[in-house]
Every structure is written in structure tokens, then in C-alpha cells.
Design an enzyme around this catalytic site. Sequence first.
Site, PDB file in Angstrom:
ATOM      1  N   ARG A   1      36.615 -54.905   0.895  1.00 46.44           N
ATOM      2  CA  ARG A   1      35.497 -55.952   0.822  1.00 46.44           C
ATOM      3  C   ARG A   1      35.719 -55.837  -0.700  1.00 46.44           C
ATOM      4  NH1 ARG A   1      32.004 -59.956   2.471  1.00 46.44           N
ATOM      5  NH2 ARG A   1      29.908 -59.279   1.210  1.00 46.44           N
TER       6      ARG A   1
ATOM      7  N   THR B   1      35.140 -68.884   6.584  1.00 49.39           N
ATOM      8  CA  THR B   1      35.876 -67.551   6.623  1.00 49.39           C
ATOM      9  C   THR B   1      37.012 -67.121   7.944  1.00 49.39           C
ATOM     10  OG1 THR B   1      33.610 -66.658   5.653  1.00 49.39           O
ATOM     11  CG2 THR B   1      35.308 -65.005   7.351  1.00 49.39           C
TER      12      THR B   1
ATOM     13  N   ASN C   1      33.761 -65.953   1.103  1.00 48.61           N
ATOM     14  CA  ASN C   1      33.084 -66.278   1.195  1.00 48.61           C
ATOM     15  C   ASN C   1      32.743 -68.222   1.323  1.00 48.61           C
ATOM     16  OD1 ASN C   1      30.651 -65.850   1.295  1.00 48.61           O
ATOM     17  ND2 ASN C   1      29.674 -65.714  -1.149  1.00 48.61           N
TER      18      ASN C   1
ATOM     19  N   ASP D   1      26.982 -63.082  -2.153  1.00 50.22           N
ATOM     20  CA  ASP D   1      26.463 -61.647  -0.844  1.00 50.22           C
ATOM     21  C   ASP D   1      25.111 -60.977  -1.389  1.00 50.22           C
ATOM     22  OD1 ASP D   1      27.597 -63.473   0.226  1.00 50.22           O
ATOM     23  OD2 ASP D   1      29.364 -62.180   1.517  1.00 50.22           O
TER      24      ASP D   1
ATOM     25  N   SER E   1      27.781 -57.509   3.695  1.00 50.72           N
ATOM     26  CA  SER E   1      29.071 -59.075   4.125  1.00 50.72           C
ATOM     27  C   SER E   1      27.855 -59.103   5.913  1.00 50.72           C
ATOM     28  CB  SER E   1      30.094 -58.051   4.874  1.00 50.72           C
ATOM     29  OG  SER E   1      30.239 -59.137   5.370  1.00 50.72           O
ATOM     30  N   SER E   2      28.618 -60.166   6.365  1.00 49.61           N
ATOM     31  CA  SER E   2      28.120 -59.868   7.835  1.00 49.61           C
ATOM     32  C   SER E   2      29.506 -60.153   8.584  1.00 49.61           C
ATOM     33  CB  SER E   2      27.266 -61.835   7.862  1.00 49.61           C
ATOM     34  OG  SER E   2      25.906 -61.382   7.344  1.00 49.61           O
TER      35      SER E   2
END
Length: 563
Positions: free
Chosen positions: A99, A374, A394, A416, A445-446
Site C-alpha cells: 500500500r 481499482t 484509487n 483514502d 483501504s477496503s
Amino acid sequence: MKKLSLLLVLVILNACSTSKRPHTTPLGVIGRQAMVVSAHPLASGVGSRILKQGGNAWDAAIAVQFALAVVYPVAGNIGGGGFAVFREEDGSVGSLDFREKAPLAAHRNMYLDEQGEVLGRKSLEGHLAAGVPGSVDGMVTLYGKYGSLPWSTLLQPSIDLAANGFTLTEEGATALNRSRDLFIQVNTFDVGMVKQEPWQSGEELIQPELSKTLIRIRDQGRDGFYAGETASLIIDEMKRGQGIISFEDLQKYHSTWRDPLIGYYRGNRIVSMPPPSSGGVALLQLLGGIESYPVARYGHNQWRNMHLMTEIEKRVYADRATYLGDPDFYKVPVEMLLDTQYLKDRMSAINLRKSTPATAIKEGNVEVVESVETTHFSIVDPKGNAVAITTTLNSYFGCKVMIKGAGFLLNNEMDDFSVKSGVPNQFGLIGAKANEIAPEKRMLSSMTPTIVDDQDGLVIVVGTPGGSTIITSVFQAILNVIDHGMGMQEAVDAKRFHHQWLPDRILVEDDVLSEKVEKKLRRLGHDFESRGNIGRVDAILVLPNGHLEGGADKRGDDTAIGF
Ligand code: DON
């Protein structure tokens, strides 16, 4: 007493009701040995050729990641970041966090004006929106531990695709046209992705500067991006556009091995991404919240399930907003959030006859703005190793900033973070202290790359794009297979819906609701907003005969290639 024992039997039957996947509908692409499912046919082709050359799942994943950076620039990237979850053939599992991080010069209020109000779209568009990219370091790190073919073999296909060009699909052309104005607005020079006339499907996109950057990565590994010429080009771009990523940021960036999050659902082991993704925690909360209910009996996308899933989702996303952030900076109470008693208590307030308004769960007031992208890919190699990677810039094409001379786009992952406590980001997600900006911190993040296995071995490799809807799309894909007995393609094709606590409405794909179900749910107090598509799930299912079924999402150009 009789009633009680019958209830007990039902509960036990339900808990054991892992459907062994009866196949009532046509299956997706079948591979006897291996499978690659990604967002673009050319990228899936690259991955499958690497596997045929004897590469393993990690080799193929690295080659696919770089190929997507060329043929799927909307989300594929070297200027972004992501997460990898993997399972070795012997059942051992791992995960890598690549990330992006906030630059060293970032600070908590960097997107606020003097009155403390959010400054326009600075966390979304332009140079200041970019986090320090992690994708290249991620691939180098994965390769260092698991790679088997020469590194150059994994880079060459994407170098060729960038240098010689590739044919745009309809979707690819539309995406470029859609972002044309923003490309012009935020860039400091004329970028090759903008031309006078709109792009058409069938046209060639050639990216000579990107091919040179990929050659530097091929020849110098990590230093081909984080040092030398590429780094200088990034820093020059930052100077031109008043960005804040420095040489030191690039030099210090390193991806992080993390213990994947592990939970169980109806006898299956769920292996997913821990913080700084909220994906794994939320997914396990959702599965834990629903496990005691007879999901199969309630019926796929029938009102009882939709109501129940929605009510659980509200509570899980409320937890997400408060408790989740980068564990290197904030103590995320993962154990508490996944504690069986905690989940039981939290879900016990669910009323099966009435929707609980989101404001009664926790307050906030939000609205979702732009559409986004994404990408996720799933790979199983002939030995049975499995890799699930979700990676992102993103938004569509990230912050739209192209690095002059290096031919790649930067992410806008800074959005984010919670740029201001309680103020929603582009997905309508709100956050607080746990996810406030700090130098070198990772934004929450998801993304939810996930692997499911059971006592017989690998079962599902799954993930999707979709911002806040990622978690619930993965949730539904898993329920579709395990509870509803669907094959992988059918589970991917199935219509989706989503609730994220705030805003207080169920987001639904077109045609998800029958008139009857909608009427019933409205009567329970639910509201709806429709969205054409939710997610692009790319997944693989191991069939009872050991063959692999690819589930490639038809909502995009997603393609499964197996052999
Ligand atoms: O990490 C996240 O959760 C987001 N940056 C993901 C963005 C995304 O999925 C956009 N796609 N549709």
C-alpha cells in the site's frame, strides 16, 4: 424441549450446510491445471503464458501486475499500491502490504484551509493527492521470496506491450475519453493519453516512455523505480506540480509482510488482508454476523437475506469508520472486532422486521461522488499455489498526473485517509483518528483479496475493485458459492447490492430487486439508490473434481484463461 432440540438440529444442519457446489448453471472457463482471471484479456494472456513456461503463481502475478500497468492504465499501475494474499500448495498462507504511504511532508490538516474546511478536490486530483507508490517494491519483494523464473522474463511482456502498442477495447477507449479534460487540467505537459479526436476501440495505444521505465525496472529492479532516472523524473514532476513526494520518500518506501487475517465460515477457512486494509476485518465480521442464519433457505437476493445482510453491513461499516487505520500508527482492536461474543452482541440489536436507521447506529451525513476504479486478479498455478492481488490508483487513472518522461500515472490514494474527521471521502466513507494523515502512514483501504480453503484444500480465490463496495461484493461472492451453491461464474454474474452504514440506503445494481422484494424491503424501512454496476469480481473456484473454474466479471473486459 422438543422444539428446542429441533431448533438445535436446524442450527447444526445450517452451520454444516457448506454446499458442495452442485452445478445447475453453465460453468465459466475451466482449467485442468491452472487459471488466471484478470481485468484485461492481454494481461490474463501474459499470466497464463508465464505459467505455461513453468512459472509459479507469484511469477504470473508479477507479470500480470506489470501488464495491467500497460493495458489497463485506469487502475493497473506502477504508480499505485495494493495487497497480495497467497496460499502455498501445502496450505501455508501469507500476505504482503504494498500500500502507498503518506509522504514525509504530509500532515494531518494538509487538505484543510485556515478555517479548517476541506480544500476542494486536492486529495483527489493533482500532484498533492499522491501517496508514495508501493507497487514496484511489492513486486520486487514478492519476487525475492517466491519468484522462480528470471525477473526479466516477467517484465518483458509488459515492455513489449508498451513499446509496440496494444489494441484498445471499447471500455479502454471510453475510459481514456472520460478523463480527457482532467488529464489536460492537472498535467504540466501534453500527455500521450490525450489526443485531438476521441479514442476509438480498435486503435493502438503505444507508450514508449512507459516501456523505458519498465526496462529500467527490468534491469535495475527496485532501483529502476525508487532511485536513478525514474526517481529523478518523479521528483522533477513533483517540483513542476507542487507535489511533496521526495527522494527520501522513495528511498524509504518498503512493503511489509503481514500475517493474513484468518477466520472460519461454515467449516471453511477464510484468509484475507489485515489492516491497513479494512477488508479482512470487515469481511470476517460480516461472515461472523450472518453465520447463524439459514442463508440458503432465505434464498439468494430474497428480502430476508437482503434485509439481514444490510443490517449487518451497517454495523460493520460503522465499526470500520471508528476503529480501523494503519496498525503501524494506531492500535487497531482487531481481536475485539472479531470476538464471537462482541459480534453476537453487536448483531443482537438487529430487528428482522424493521430497518435500524443508520443515525441510530452512529451519526454522520454523507454522499457519494465520483465513479472509480481499482483492479483485482486471481491466479492458481499447476502445483496449486494461489495468489490474490488487488491493486489500485484509487480513482480512474489515479490523480491523473503523468510523470513526464516516465510515462506512468500517479495514484490519488491520499483521499483514502480521513482528511477531516467525519467528512466523507469519495466513497462516502468517513473516518476519525485511526485514519488521520501522518507522515509515512498508510491510508485505510477496503481492498479484500481473499482465499478460502477447507480440509480438502483450496476452495476459492477472490477479490474485486469497487471502493467501499469491495468488502460486500467479496462477501456476496463467498455466500453465493458456499450458501447458495453457485459455480464461480454464476456467483460473479449474480446481481449485487451494498450498504455501508452511511449514506443510509441500499445501493443496488439494476434488476437486483424484484417488485415484490423491493416492496417488502421498503416496508421494513429501507431506501434504495441504483448503480449500474457494483464491483468486478475476478475469482477462481476449485471444483469437486479438482478442476478450476474461472469467474471473470462480465461487467468489464475481465477474462479467465485456464489450461
Ligand atoms: O483502497 C481502497 O479501498 C480504495 N482506494 C480502492 C479504490 C477502488 O476500489 C476504486 N474502484 N472501483
